[in-house]
Design a protein around this motif. Structure first.
Motif, PDB file in Angstrom:
ATOM      1  N   GLY A   2       0.979  -1.183  -0.198  1.00 51.99           N
ATOM      2  CA  GLY A   2      -0.619  -0.147  -0.291  1.00 51.99           C
ATOM      3  C   GLY A   2       1.009   1.158   0.317  1.00 51.99           C
ATOM      4  O   GLY A   2      -0.112   2.432  -0.346  1.00 51.99           O
ATOM      5  N   ARG A   3       2.139   1.372  -0.472  1.00 51.64           N
ATOM      6  CA  ARG A   3       2.650   2.320   0.146  1.00 51.64           C
ATOM      7  C   ARG A   3       3.769   2.660  -1.342  1.00 51.64           C
ATOM      8  O   ARG A   3       4.814   3.501  -1.524  1.00 51.64           O
ATOM      9  CB  ARG A   3       3.448   2.283   1.284  1.00 51.64           C
ATOM     10  CG  ARG A   3       4.682   1.512   1.690  1.00 51.64           C
ATOM     11  CD  ARG A   3       6.232   1.360   0.985  1.00 51.64           C
ATOM     12  NE  ARG A   3       6.357   0.493  -0.401  1.00 51.64           N
ATOM     13  CZ  ARG A   3       7.238   0.423  -1.083  1.00 51.64           C
ATOM     14  NH1 ARG A   3       8.010   0.675  -0.728  1.00 51.64           N
ATOM     15  NH2 ARG A   3       6.815  -0.508  -2.287  1.00 51.64           N
ATOM     16  N   ASN A   4       3.490   2.070  -1.896  1.00 46.28           N
ATOM     17  CA  ASN A   4       4.222   2.423  -3.724  1.00 46.28           C
ATOM     18  C   ASN A   4       3.506   3.395  -4.896  1.00 46.28           C
ATOM     19  O   ASN A   4       2.517   3.608  -3.817  1.00 46.28           O
ATOM     20  CB  ASN A   4       4.176   0.630  -4.143  1.00 46.28           C
ATOM     21  CG  ASN A   4       3.200  -0.108  -4.665  1.00 46.28           C
ATOM     22  OD1 ASN A   4       1.580   1.170  -5.207  1.00 46.28           O
ATOM     23  ND2 ASN A   4       2.832  -0.891  -4.968  1.00 46.28           N
ATOM     24  N   ASN A   5       4.196   3.281  -5.910  1.00 37.40           N
ATOM     25  CA  ASN A   5       3.641   4.470  -6.491  1.00 37.40           C
ATOM     26  C   ASN A   5       1.936   3.926  -6.904  1.00 37.40           C
ATOM     27  O   ASN A   5       1.437   4.910  -7.087  1.00 37.40           O
ATOM     28  CB  ASN A   5       4.345   4.779  -7.887  1.00 37.40           C
ATOM     29  CG  ASN A   5       4.847   3.070  -8.324  1.00 37.40           C
ATOM     30  OD1 ASN A   5       4.768   2.358  -8.039  1.00 37.40           O
ATOM     31  ND2 ASN A   5       5.853   3.382  -9.517  1.00 37.40           N
ATOM     32  N   MET A   6       1.699   2.581  -7.401  1.00 38.15           N
ATOM     33  CA  MET A   6       0.114   2.534  -8.208  1.00 38.15           C
ATOM     34  C   MET A   6      -0.721   2.793  -6.649  1.00 38.15           C
ATOM     35  O   MET A   6      -1.590   3.728  -7.106  1.00 38.15           O
ATOM     36  CB  MET A   6       0.294   1.606  -8.062  1.00 38.15           C
ATOM     37  CG  MET A   6       0.597   0.716  -9.354  1.00 38.15           C
ATOM     38  SD  MET A   6       0.022   1.979 -10.816  1.00 38.15           S
ATOM     39  CE  MET A   6      -1.358   1.295 -10.255  1.00 38.15           C
ATOM     40  N   ALA A   7      -0.645   2.857  -5.007  1.00 36.69           N
ATOM     41  CA  ALA A   7      -0.947   2.716  -4.158  1.00 36.69           C
ATOM     42  C   ALA A   7      -1.353   4.372  -4.873  1.00 36.69           C
ATOM     43  O   ALA A   7      -2.345   4.606  -4.029  1.00 36.69           O
ATOM     44  CB  ALA A   7      -0.471   2.021  -2.870  1.00 36.69           C
ATOM     45  N   ASN A   8      -0.121   5.226  -4.266  1.00 35.32           N
ATOM     46  CA  ASN A   8      -0.028   6.556  -4.309  1.00 35.32           C
ATOM     47  C   ASN A   8      -1.113   6.906  -4.986  1.00 35.32           C
ATOM     48  O   ASN A   8      -1.739   7.461  -4.867  1.00 35.32           O
ATOM     49  CB  ASN A   8       0.639   7.311  -4.252  1.00 35.32           C
ATOM     50  CG  ASN A   8       1.997   7.091  -2.952  1.00 35.32           C
ATOM     51  OD1 ASN A   8       1.498   6.735  -1.710  1.00 35.32           O
ATOM     52  ND2 ASN A   8       3.393   7.103  -2.745  1.00 35.32           N
ATOM     53  N   SER A   9      -0.894   6.581  -6.331  1.00 38.42           N
ATOM     54  CA  SER A   9      -1.732   6.930  -7.821  1.00 38.42           C
ATOM     55  C   SER A   9      -3.010   6.779  -7.290  1.00 38.42           C
ATOM     56  O   SER A   9      -3.816   7.733  -8.067  1.00 38.42           O
ATOM     57  CB  SER A   9      -1.163   6.615  -9.118  1.00 38.42           C
ATOM     58  OG  SER A   9       0.322   6.756  -9.033  1.00 38.42           O
ATOM     59  N   LEU A  10      -3.453   5.516  -7.440  1.00 39.51           N
ATOM     60  CA  LEU A  10      -4.807   4.920  -7.579  1.00 39.51           C
ATOM     61  C   LEU A  10      -5.750   5.636  -6.087  1.00 39.51           C
ATOM     62  O   LEU A  10      -6.999   6.425  -6.356  1.00 39.51           O
ATOM     63  CB  LEU A  10      -5.280   3.864  -6.556  1.00 39.51           C
ATOM     64  CG  LEU A  10      -4.544   3.012  -8.323  1.00 39.51           C
ATOM     65  CD1 LEU A  10      -4.544   1.719  -7.453  1.00 39.51           C
ATOM     66  CD2 LEU A  10      -5.720   2.806  -9.271  1.00 39.51           C
ATOM     67  N   LEU A  11      -4.907   5.867  -4.978  1.00 34.68           N
ATOM     68  CA  LEU A  11      -5.587   6.801  -3.784  1.00 34.68           C
ATOM     69  C   LEU A  11      -5.898   8.129  -4.438  1.00 34.68           C
ATOM     70  O   LEU A  11      -6.831   8.499  -3.749  1.00 34.68           O
ATOM     71  CB  LEU A  11      -4.529   7.144  -2.409  1.00 34.68           C
ATOM     72  CG  LEU A  11      -4.513   7.823  -1.341  1.00 34.68           C
ATOM     73  CD1 LEU A  11      -6.711   7.269  -0.549  1.00 34.68           C
ATOM     74  CD2 LEU A  11      -3.935   7.712  -0.560  1.00 34.68           C
ATOM     75  N   ILE A  12      -4.555   9.130  -4.519  1.00 34.03           N
ATOM     76  CA  ILE A  12      -4.913  10.230  -5.429  1.00 34.03           C
ATOM     77  C   ILE A  12      -6.429  10.523  -5.503  1.00 34.03           C
ATOM     78  O   ILE A  12      -7.326  10.934  -6.488  1.00 34.03           O
ATOM     79  CB  ILE A  12      -3.516  10.941  -5.627  1.00 34.03           C
ATOM     80  CG1 ILE A  12      -2.901  11.120  -4.664  1.00 34.03           C
ATOM     81  CG2 ILE A  12      -3.920  11.918  -6.378  1.00 34.03           C
ATOM     82  CD1 ILE A  12      -3.261  11.896  -3.307  1.00 34.03           C
ATOM     83  N   GLY A  13      -6.130   9.615  -6.963  1.00 30.75           N
ATOM     84  CA  GLY A  13      -7.332   9.227  -8.271  1.00 30.75           C
ATOM     85  C   GLY A  13      -8.621   9.083  -7.391  1.00 30.75           C
ATOM     86  O   GLY A  13      -9.843  10.039  -8.173  1.00 30.75           O
ATOM     87  N   ALA A  14      -8.502   7.939  -6.873  1.00 35.29           N
ATOM     88  CA  ALA A  14     -10.095   7.808  -5.984  1.00 35.29           C
ATOM     89  C   ALA A  14     -10.555   8.869  -5.148  1.00 35.29           C
ATOM     90  O   ALA A  14     -11.750   8.901  -5.306  1.00 35.29           O
ATOM     91  CB  ALA A  14      -9.821   6.730  -5.652  1.00 35.29           C
TER      92      ALA A  14
END
Length: 325
Positions: A164-176
Motif C-alpha cells: 500500500g505504499r508504492n506508486n500504484m497505491a499512491n496514484s490510485l488513492l489520489i485518483g479515487a
C-alpha cells in the motif's frame, strides 16, 4: 464538455479536477471507438515526442509509440544509455534542449523530482510515464476500464490489496479521492501510504465525497467491492526485499477465496502488469510464493487485465491530443 488542456503537464492526477479527469477518460473512449472503426483523426501531425526511459517498459513504451503513430506524431525513444540526464548534463539543461526540439516529453524513471524538473524547464508538455511516487497514465487506463464495465466511476467500491505504499497505491488513492470513490487500501499497517499522501487525498475526498479506508483486515477491506486490484509485492529495484515481502504479503494474495469474500458476482479484477500469477517467469520459479494473484483469478472470467493494458494506449493518446492538439 470540452476542456482546454493545451500546454498542460501530467505529473500527477492531483493537478487535475475531477471533470478534467473524466474528460480525458471520455476522450479516450471516443478515440478507442474511432480506432476500432478504422478512423484516425491524425490530431498530432508534425508533432515530435521525446520518450525518456530510465526504467524499461512494455506497456508504457508501446502505448506512447502506437498512440503517436495513430495520431501522426513521431516518437523518439531515449533509453538510459542514450541520454545523459542528471549524469553528465543537468535536468534543467536537458529539458531546455529537448523543449527546443520536441513538442512533448514523456519521462519514465525513478525520482519524481526528475519529471518535475523537466516540466519546470522544458517549455512543452511533460507527461509522467512512471516515477517512484506516481503513475498517473496508468490510473487513467484503470478508471477507463472501470467506466467501461460499470458505466461510472463515482461511488465505485474499489479495493487495492498488497503493497500500500508504492506508486500504484499512491496514484490510485489520489485518483479515487478526486473521483468520489469508496476506496480501500488493504495492506499491512506498516505498508500504508505515507501520511502526507493520505492527508492530500483526504482534502480531495472532502470535496468529492469519496470514502477512504486503510485496513489490514482483508475480509473487511474487500467486502462488497466492485474492483479488486493488486500489484507486484516488490517494485523495480526492490528485488533484494522479495523474501521479506513474500512473508509479509502472502495473506494479501488475491485468490478465489478473496474474490468470493467480496460477495459481489460482478466484481472485476485489475492489475497494472507485469504480474506474477504462475511459474512461467524466472523470478516465480526462483520464488514459488511470489505470486500476488493466483492464475485462477488472473485468467478467470472476472479479470479485465488485458482490456486495462490496451486502455493504456487509448488514455495516453487522449492525454497527448488534449495537451498538444
Amino acid at each position: 464538455m470540452a476542456f482546454n488542456l493545451k500546454g498542460r503537464h501530467l505529473l500527477t492526477l492531483a493537478d487535475y479536477t475531477p471533470r478534467e479527469i473524466e474528460y480525458l477518460i471520455d476522450s479516450a473512449i471516443d478515440l478507442k471507438n474511432l480506432k476500432r472503426a478504422g478512423v484516425f483523426p491524425k490530431n498530432l501531425v508534425n508533432k515530435n515526442i521525446a520518450l525518456i526511459f530510465e526504467k524499461p517498459s512494455t506497456r508504457t513504451r508501446c502505448a506512447f509509440v502506437v498512440a503517436c503513430n495513430d495520431e501522426g506524431a513521431f516518437p523518439e525513444y531515449l533509453g538510459k544509455n542514450d541520454i545523459q540526464i542528471g549524469k553528465k548534463e543537468s535536468i534543467a539543461d536537458t529539458a531546455a534542449v529537448l523543449g527546443r526540439m520536441f513538442d512533448g516529453i514523456q519521462f519514465r524513471g525513478f525520482k519524481h523530482e526528475s519529471v518535475e524538473g523537466l516540466a519546470k524547464h522544458a517549455g512543452v508538455p511533460v507527461w509522467n510515464g512512471l516515477t517512484d511516487k506516481y503513475h498517473p497514465t496508468q490510473i487513467l487506463a484503470d478508471f477507463m476500464t472501470v467506466k467501461e464495465n460499470f458505466g461510472r466511476i463515482k461511488g465505485i467500491k474499489f479495493a487495492y490489496v498488497g503493497d500500500g505504499r508504492n506508486n500504484m497505491a499512491n496514484s490510485l488513492l489520489i485518483g479515487a479521492a478526486k473521483m468520489g470513490m469508496d476506496f480501500r487500501i488493504v495492506a499491512p499497517a506498516d505498508l500504508f501510504p505515507e501520511q502526507a499522501i493520505q492527508e492530500l487525498a483526504a482534502t480531495f475526498a472532502a470535496e468529492s465525497g469519496a470514502v477512504l479506508t486503510y485496513t489490514d483486515q482483508v475480509g473487511d477491506g474487500v467486502a462488497g467491492c466492485d474492483v479488486l486490484y493488486t500489484d507486484v509485492w516488490a517494485s523495480m529495484g526492490e528485488e533484494d526485499q522479495i523474501p521479506d515481502r513474500i512473508a509479509k504479503l502472502k495473506p494479501f494474495q488475491v485468490n478465489q477465496a478473496m474474490v468470493d469474500a467480496t460477495q459481489n458476482e460482478e466484481v472485476i479484477f485489475l492489475h497494472c502488469l507485469p504480474a506474477f500469477h504462475n511459474d512461467e517467469t524466472e523470478l516465480s520459479r526462483q520464488f514459488p510464493d511470489i505470486c500476488e494473484v493466483t492464475d485462477e483469478v488472473f485468467s478467470g472470467k472476472r479479470s479485465r487485465v488485458f482490456d486495462q493494458a490496451e486502455n493504456r494506449m487509448h488514455t495516453i493518446k487522449a492525454v497527448m491530443v488534449a495537451t498538444l492538439a
